[in-house]
Design a protein around this motif. Sequence first.
Motif, PDB file in Angstrom:
ATOM      1  N   SER A 408       0.825  -1.207   0.000  1.00 52.94           N
ATOM      2  CA  SER A 408       0.000   0.000   0.000  1.00 52.94           C
ATOM      3  C   SER A 408       0.862   1.262   0.000  1.00 52.94           C
ATOM      4  CB  SER A 408      -0.928   0.003   1.217  1.00 52.94           C
ATOM      5  OG  SER A 408      -1.643   1.210   1.312  1.00 52.94           O
ATOM      6  N   ALA A 409       1.936   1.246   0.808  1.00 54.41           N
ATOM      7  CA  ALA A 409       2.840   2.407   0.868  1.00 54.41           C
ATOM      8  C   ALA A 409       3.470   2.674  -0.493  1.00 54.41           C
ATOM      9  CB  ALA A 409       3.929   2.167   1.913  1.00 54.41           C
ATOM     10  N   VAL A 410       3.912   1.625  -1.164  1.00 55.13           N
ATOM     11  CA  VAL A 410       4.551   1.773  -2.469  1.00 55.13           C
ATOM     12  C   VAL A 410       3.550   2.249  -3.511  1.00 55.13           C
ATOM     13  CG1 VAL A 410       5.687   0.503  -4.337  1.00 55.13           C
ATOM     14  CG2 VAL A 410       6.370   0.113  -1.967  1.00 55.13           C
ATOM     15  N   ARG A 411       2.318   1.748  -3.439  1.00 53.18           N
ATOM     16  CA  ARG A 411       1.291   2.172  -4.396  1.00 53.18           C
ATOM     17  C   ARG A 411       0.940   3.650  -4.223  1.00 53.18           C
ATOM     18  NH1 ARG A 411      -2.968  -2.897  -4.573  1.00 53.18           N
ATOM     19  NH2 ARG A 411      -2.030  -3.947  -6.355  1.00 53.18           N
ATOM     20  N   ILE A 412       0.922   4.110  -2.977  1.00 50.23           N
ATOM     21  CA  ILE A 412       0.627   5.526  -2.725  1.00 50.23           C
ATOM     22  C   ILE A 412       1.647   6.415  -3.429  1.00 50.23           C
ATOM     23  CG2 ILE A 412       0.705   7.318  -0.917  1.00 50.23           C
ATOM     24  CD1 ILE A 412      -0.583   5.246   0.952  1.00 50.23           C
ATOM     25  N   LEU A 413       2.906   6.006  -3.372  1.00 52.42           N
ATOM     26  CA  LEU A 413       3.977   6.803  -3.974  1.00 52.42           C
ATOM     27  C   LEU A 413       4.047   6.628  -5.484  1.00 52.42           C
ATOM     28  CD1 LEU A 413       6.733   6.156  -1.302  1.00 52.42           C
ATOM     29  CD2 LEU A 413       5.251   8.151  -1.530  1.00 52.42           C
ATOM     30  N   GLY A 414       3.435   5.551  -6.018  1.00 54.82           N
ATOM     31  CA  GLY A 414       3.403   5.334  -7.460  1.00 54.82           C
ATOM     32  C   GLY A 414       4.798   5.301  -8.056  1.00 54.82           C
ATOM     33  N   LYS A 415       4.989   6.071  -9.112  1.00 57.30           N
ATOM     34  CA  LYS A 415       6.280   6.102  -9.797  1.00 57.30           C
ATOM     35  C   LYS A 415       7.210   7.170  -9.239  1.00 57.30           C
ATOM     36  CE  LYS A 415       4.510   4.264 -14.164  1.00 57.30           C
ATOM     37  NZ  LYS A 415       4.377   4.476 -15.634  1.00 57.30           N
TER      38      LYS A 415
END
Length: 545
Positions: A408-415
């Motif tokens: 979830s944390a990585v998805r929030i930051l996206g690219k």
Amino acid sequence: MDIGTHSENKALDLIEISGGWRLVVSGKMEPFQIAESAVQQRHLSTHPNACLGVSFFLARRNRAAEARSMFNEIQAAYQSGKLVGRDNLGVELPIVDVHIRYYEDSPMGQVELDKLQDILGRVPATDPLSRALATNYLCNVAMHLGDFNLSQSYAENAIRAYLDGGADFGALHLHAHLGQIRLARGDLVGADREYRLMAKSLQKIKPDKKELLAICKALRSEAAYEMNEIGKSESLLRSALNTVEDHGAWLDVLAAGYRVSSRLAMHHDGLPGALSALAHAEAVATKREMPRLHRLLQLEKIRALTLSNELDAAGDEIRRAGLDRLAKRVEWDIEADWAMRLGSTAVALARYLIADRRASEALLVLNVAEDHAIHNGQMLTVAKLRVIRALALWRLRRNSDAINALVSAVRILGKQPFRRFILDEGNNLQEIVQAALDGDNVEARSNKLVRHRFRELNHLWTLQHEKPNSNQKNNLPSHVDQEPSYAGRRQYLELLAVGKSNKEISRALGVSQNTVKYHLKIIFKELGVNNRVRAANRARDLGIF
């Protein structure tokens, strides 16, 4: 009358007729540098705008106590009716008061926000610079309340007002704020773009810009650090920090500079380096009487001690900071700790609680902080809190939930190219990343972006663990010329990817062919491949080049 006195009186006259503090936000500092030592009691009645402008200037020059003393004299004279025909001071005084309070590091909350909105309502539409300054500080207060949606709106309005008043210099300060807001919202690329725009625009203005250039570099160093561009971050900070300290930059800039300074020191020299950097920063905070800066430095010290597993010392610091009581509360009073509004307190405390085997307590802290961060658009804080949540859940053996929190944390930051704050969490977080890569979680396996980011992080951790110290360099095989840096390894891969032979690589890099063979073997092992084509493809997938 000597020439010096004549110059000082001319400077006071110029400041008086040019709108006092408005000259400062237009970048015209020279009159104030001449007049600052000339202001006397007798000038209050003849040059009140100039005296108010000098107090404004002194606050920006790290002399808030002198600024406050002069301001109080002007305010007392106005309230006693001695300044006849100076009705404009009814608006000017409250605006400059907030300005000085900001450099005094006074608390800024809802009361100050309401007061500034009232001031803005009394500023005439024909005075764009007063509107700009009031809106500027509305932006600052909203930032410290943790409301980044509101803060961004005020920043954009303040820029327009400064430009309407012909104060490009003042407008450029707001690009620094916008960069910080974008960073907090999880837009690292946008933050870096704001700082670059600010630096480019500074080249076009004529007034003294040394201070603003240093502020720009200090903030850019934080963006570079988050991108894991360590060398660039060091270079920017090294050229900026002394000027930022000497010229009295505001809290957020000093905090960013000291945060990066301590983390770079820890990266190179471990805990002793971080504590040394923080000792210097604490001395500055004490000298300048900046309690909120001191608070942030306490949190940075707790972070360094916790990541170094010095839990007794971290616990002592937590008690000194008064955070031990907060750890036991199920409901937090967000307003009681302004650093909590920005997520700083929650991240530092929860990390310590997890290391101290109190992961369940850490989750209580994280729940409150995350709700507040989501509500106020603090997406970087949300991502950081979820990274810490992953560590708490992993400690409680809720492995699938831990992986999902990290995903979830990585998805929030996206690219967005955030790397460093995740890498800094170290081995415990790497275990979770490795578990996700090993297929322990279906969601992580099915998302290409997450998988790419996890592989990249794992590779960077591997390089970090293998980074040689001065003693290890002498233990390389005798046929190996040197141990390359991360950038050096990337050169090997880039040459390999364009089809260069070992002989051609050795010529290009100035090393022996045996050295090339040795390092390619290590690189193949790190990437989990067994030939040159697969190595090049894997490096591209990981974004190494």
